[in-house]
Motif scaffolding. Structure first.
Motif, PDB file in Angstrom:
ATOM      1  N   ALA A  68      -6.115  -0.376  -1.330  1.00 52.80           N
ATOM      2  CA  ALA A  68      -6.005  -0.250   0.122  1.00 52.80           C
ATOM      3  C   ALA A  68      -4.818  -1.053   0.649  1.00 52.80           C
ATOM      4  O   ALA A  68      -4.196  -0.661   1.639  1.00 52.80           O
ATOM      5  CB  ALA A  68      -7.290  -0.703   0.797  1.00 52.80           C
ATOM      6  N   ARG A  69      -4.502  -2.134  -0.002  1.00 50.58           N
ATOM      7  CA  ARG A  69      -3.368  -2.975   0.409  1.00 50.58           C
ATOM      8  C   ARG A  69      -2.058  -2.190   0.319  1.00 50.58           C
ATOM      9  O   ARG A  69      -1.138  -2.415   1.109  1.00 50.58           O
ATOM     10  CB  ARG A  69      -3.320  -4.193  -0.499  1.00 50.58           C
ATOM     11  CG  ARG A  69      -2.298  -5.216  -0.182  1.00 50.58           C
ATOM     12  CD  ARG A  69      -2.484  -6.353  -1.148  1.00 50.58           C
ATOM     13  NE  ARG A  69      -1.692  -7.501  -0.803  1.00 50.58           N
ATOM     14  CZ  ARG A  69      -1.777  -8.638  -1.427  1.00 50.58           C
ATOM     15  NH1 ARG A  69      -2.633  -8.785  -2.420  1.00 50.58           N
ATOM     16  NH2 ARG A  69      -1.038  -9.647  -1.078  1.00 50.58           N
ATOM     17  N   LEU A  70      -1.987  -1.272  -0.636  1.00 50.50           N
ATOM     18  CA  LEU A  70      -0.760  -0.501  -0.833  1.00 50.50           C
ATOM     19  C   LEU A  70      -0.590   0.618   0.190  1.00 50.50           C
ATOM     20  O   LEU A  70       0.529   1.036   0.467  1.00 50.50           O
ATOM     21  CB  LEU A  70      -0.724   0.082  -2.250  1.00 50.50           C
ATOM     22  CG  LEU A  70      -0.767  -0.934  -3.385  1.00 50.50           C
ATOM     23  CD1 LEU A  70      -0.818  -0.225  -4.730  1.00 50.50           C
ATOM     24  CD2 LEU A  70       0.414  -1.885  -3.318  1.00 50.50           C
ATOM     25  N   VAL A  71      -1.702   1.116   0.750  1.00 49.17           N
ATOM     26  CA  VAL A  71      -1.619   2.242   1.692  1.00 49.17           C
ATOM     27  C   VAL A  71      -2.049   1.879   3.113  1.00 49.17           C
ATOM     28  O   VAL A  71      -2.059   2.750   3.998  1.00 49.17           O
ATOM     29  CB  VAL A  71      -2.430   3.455   1.181  1.00 49.17           C
ATOM     30  CG1 VAL A  71      -1.882   3.968  -0.134  1.00 49.17           C
ATOM     31  CG2 VAL A  71      -3.902   3.129   1.052  1.00 49.17           C
ATOM     32  N   GLU A  72      -2.365   0.636   3.341  1.00 45.22           N
ATOM     33  CA  GLU A  72      -2.843   0.190   4.653  1.00 45.22           C
ATOM     34  C   GLU A  72      -1.884   0.593   5.766  1.00 45.22           C
ATOM     35  O   GLU A  72      -0.677   0.412   5.668  1.00 45.22           O
ATOM     36  CB  GLU A  72      -3.011  -1.330   4.646  1.00 45.22           C
ATOM     37  CG  GLU A  72      -3.562  -1.880   5.938  1.00 45.22           C
ATOM     38  CD  GLU A  72      -3.729  -3.396   5.895  1.00 45.22           C
ATOM     39  OE1 GLU A  72      -4.286  -3.923   6.858  1.00 45.22           O
ATOM     40  OE2 GLU A  72      -3.316  -4.026   4.920  1.00 45.22           O
ATOM     41  N   GLY A  73      -2.465   1.145   6.830  1.00 45.97           N
ATOM     42  CA  GLY A  73      -1.690   1.482   8.022  1.00 45.97           C
ATOM     43  C   GLY A  73      -0.934   2.799   7.939  1.00 45.97           C
ATOM     44  O   GLY A  73      -0.308   3.211   8.912  1.00 45.97           O
ATOM     45  N   MET A  74      -0.980   3.465   6.812  1.00 47.51           N
ATOM     46  CA  MET A  74      -0.282   4.745   6.698  1.00 47.51           C
ATOM     47  C   MET A  74      -1.069   5.814   7.440  1.00 47.51           C
ATOM     48  O   MET A  74      -2.295   5.786   7.476  1.00 47.51           O
ATOM     49  CB  MET A  74      -0.105   5.133   5.234  1.00 47.51           C
ATOM     50  CG  MET A  74       0.860   4.247   4.507  1.00 47.51           C
ATOM     51  SD  MET A  74       1.124   4.904   2.853  1.00 47.51           S
ATOM     52  CE  MET A  74       1.990   3.532   2.118  1.00 47.51           C
ATOM     53  N   THR A  75      -0.341   6.741   8.035  1.00 49.01           N
ATOM     54  CA  THR A  75      -0.971   7.825   8.786  1.00 49.01           C
ATOM     55  C   THR A  75      -0.350   9.161   8.397  1.00 49.01           C
ATOM     56  O   THR A  75       0.715   9.215   7.786  1.00 49.01           O
ATOM     57  CB  THR A  75      -0.785   7.631  10.302  1.00 49.01           C
ATOM     58  OG1 THR A  75       0.614   7.744  10.601  1.00 49.01           O
ATOM     59  CG2 THR A  75      -1.324   6.288  10.772  1.00 49.01           C
ATOM     60  N   ALA A  76      -1.017  10.230   8.779  1.00 45.92           N
ATOM     61  CA  ALA A  76      -0.519  11.577   8.491  1.00 45.92           C
ATOM     62  C   ALA A  76       0.823  11.839   9.166  1.00 45.92           C
ATOM     63  O   ALA A  76       1.598  12.670   8.701  1.00 45.92           O
ATOM     64  CB  ALA A  76      -1.547  12.613   8.931  1.00 45.92           C
ATOM     65  N   GLU A  77       1.109  11.130  10.240  1.00 48.35           N
ATOM     66  CA  GLU A  77       2.391  11.316  10.926  1.00 48.35           C
ATOM     67  C   GLU A  77       3.571  10.887  10.052  1.00 48.35           C
ATOM     68  O   GLU A  77       4.706  11.239  10.324  1.00 48.35           O
ATOM     69  CB  GLU A  77       2.427  10.539  12.252  1.00 48.35           C
ATOM     70  CG  GLU A  77       1.635  11.194  13.366  1.00 48.35           C
ATOM     71  CD  GLU A  77       0.127  11.042  13.201  1.00 48.35           C
ATOM     72  OE1 GLU A  77      -0.333  10.044  12.600  1.00 48.35           O
ATOM     73  OE2 GLU A  77      -0.607  11.933  13.670  1.00 48.35           O
TER      74      GLU A  77
END
Length: 102
Positions: A68-77
């Motif tokens: 989760a630390r690697l993808v935190e805050g990522m969004t489909a946008e």
């Protein structure tokens, strides 16, 4: 040199590189620990590859970090050519409005 696959891929790669450098290991060492070829890891770090979930989990496991630390805050946008810009909440709201109009 080719550009990043997407903003999400660029950010993921940057986070992986930062974690790898924090441990002062090189790409070949991390790739070996994660069961990857070092050229694939290099592409991932540069944002030029779109790694599978299994690959992300292998890298996170080798780095001993929560994936989760690697993808935190990522969004489909952050993805290119997203086919639909609406969310399930937008869809439900539209359905409810249509039902009220009937």
């Amino acid at each position: 040199m080719s550009s990043a696959h997407s903003e999400a891929a660029r950010l993921l790669g940057s986070r992986i590189r930062e974690e790898r450098q924090r441990f002062a290991i090189n790409q070949m060492e991390l790739a070996e620990l994660a069961g990857l070829h070092f050229t694939n890891l290099g592409k991932i770090e540069r944002g030029q590859a779109n790694p599978s979930l299994h690959t992300i989990l292998r890298i996170a496991g080798a780095l001993n970090v929560d994936p989760a630390r690697l993808v935190e805050g990522m969004t489909a946008e952050m993805l290119p050519d997203r086919p639909h810009k609406i969310t399930v909440a937008d869809l439900i709201k539209a359905r409810e409005e249509a039902q009220r109009a009937d």
